[in-house]
Write a protein that holds these residues in place. Structure first.
Motif: not given
Length: 414
Positions: A8-9, A11-19, A24-31, A107-112
């Motif tokens: 998430h960039s 600027e991404s807004r907070q998503i319910p149930g997540n930190d 905010q620029g973190g939470g990267a996931k290897l797909i 979701r808005q702000g997702v980066e690949i």
């Protein structure tokens, strides 16, 4: 080795149930993660029947893994109404509403991001190839091609796109590289496939009928080692001021105005090289690595359903342990055409069960895979792709195809 990562960039807004901190620029996931250097000759395509992967270069396998994972993430959302994806959200319409919009979007702000241990084959790596060959004292004069030996024309003076030879012919569309005496492959180079993704986005058929085309569906960045980056080559092959400049100028405000160009980032010079890559093999005291006929593919598991990650070893485009043209369908990768269409049919059924308007591909008529890819809903994507290819000299019409029949109305595959 190549990998796809979502994040998430800032600027991404907070998503319910997540930190918040994770978003905010973190939470990267290897797909997905893949290795591979092989592609099929064009003569093999009619026998593939949707079960054999044509292109097993690492970058392309990783992108196929992304598309497969997104189908699985949609399945999680449809099967578990309490599941909230960090990456996708629903835009559901009731089944009795007429809509042409896919029912999901990023979701808005997702980066690949795409990471690769080697420069993409094709035009972006020409300077690197020439520099490496000269440093090794090798001859970089044009290779004669098998097509020339057989009296066929090629774009080095004929009708077929270039392979690896003719290094000095820059800006050209190229086929996957191979030995000079290898049978002809008509898979586009990784450079050219990534270049086209800047116009069409990363969602391929049939996933693109489920997720809306937004800025988030485009590649944000490509990450490579410093010695795999040529500013001149990448800008010429992939940038808006290179070989694409004339196309963009002629089409200003037209079909190509939604193109999104990714940035290219380099790792620090002291970043540890991939142990099993060419760079790892160049380290002092390390045995030189050679290209393998095997490919490996890892795809992350589903978040909501706790599905295990997929791990495949592929040989000649099918799972290890199967013959390439074995009639058993179990040979097919989870990312092969047939299995992707099967997953699409399953998702379409789940949408209907939940009373959600399903995306329309065709008018309920039996058709082939290639017919479905050419459906009216994909007209814009296909026209943009052809416009870009034509502007770069054109790509030969496919005269041998990997095609099979499917029935959209009953979601069956024949």
């Amino acid at each position: 080795m190549s990998a796809i990562v979502l994040n998430h960039s800032s600027e991404s807004r907070q998503i319910p149930g997540n930190d918040t901190d994770q978003l905010q620029g973190g939470g990267a996931k290897l797909i997905s993660l893949a290795t591979g250097t092989k592609s099929l000759p064009v003569s093999a395509l009619p026998r593939c029947n949707g079960l054999v992967l044509h292109d097993c270069h690492a970058e392309i396998l990783a992108l196929r893994g992304l598309n497969r994972w997104l189908l699985s993430e949609i399945e999680c959302l449809l099967r578990d109404t309490g599941y909230q994806s960090q990456w996708l959200e629903t835009t559901h319409s009731s089944a009795d509403e007429s809509t042409s919009l896919p029912p999901f979007r990023f979701r808005q702000g997702v980066e690949i991001s795409l990471f690769s241990t080697e420069a993409p084959c094709g035009d972006a790596s020409m300077e690197l190839l020439m520099a490496a060959a000269e440093a090794a004292g090798q001859d970089i004069s044009p290779w004669p091609s098998r097509a020339e030996h057989e009296g066929r024309a090629t774009k080095n003076g004929s009708g077929l796109p270039l392979g690896r030879g003719f290094f000095s012919n820059l800006s050209a569309l190229r086929r996957k590289p191979a030995r000079a005496d290898a049978e002809l492959s008509m898979s586009k180079s990784c450079t050219d496939k990534l270049m086209l993704k800047q116009f069409t986005g990363l969602l391929s058929f049939p996933l693109d009928s489920f997720i809306q085309r937004t800025p988030e569906t485009f590649l944000t960045r490509v990450i490579v080692y410093q010695d795999q980056f040529s500013a001149t080559g990448y800008a010429r092959a992939l940038g808006p001021e290179g070989r694409l400049r004339a196309i963009l100028a002629q089409d200003e405000g037209g079909a190509c105005n939604t193109a999104r160009f990714f940035e290219v980032c380099t790792l620090p010079s002291d970043y540890q090289p991939f142990e099993f890559g060419k760079q790892g093999g160049r380290q002092e005291g390390v045995r030189k690595n050679k290209a393998s006929k095997f490919s490996a593919l890892w795809v992350a598991g589903g978040g909501g359903l706790e599905v295990d990650a997929t791990v495949e070893v592929l040989v000649n485009g099918v799972k290890q342990g199967f013959k390439q043209f074995d009639e058993r369908e179990r040979k097919g990768s989870v990312t092969c055409r047939r299995n992707m269409v099967r997953k699409e049919a399953e998702l379409r059924r789940l949408l209907m069960e939940r009373g959600i308007a399903a995306p329309v591909l065709e008018s309920g008529m039996p058709c082939s895979y290639s017919d479905a890819k050419s459906s009216p809903s994909r007209e814009h994507r296909n026209s943009v792709k052809q416009l870009v290819l034509a502007g770069l000299g054109g790509w030969p019409k496919e005269y041998l195809r990997d095609d099979f029949d499917l029935d959209i109305s009953s979601s069956s595959i024949q």
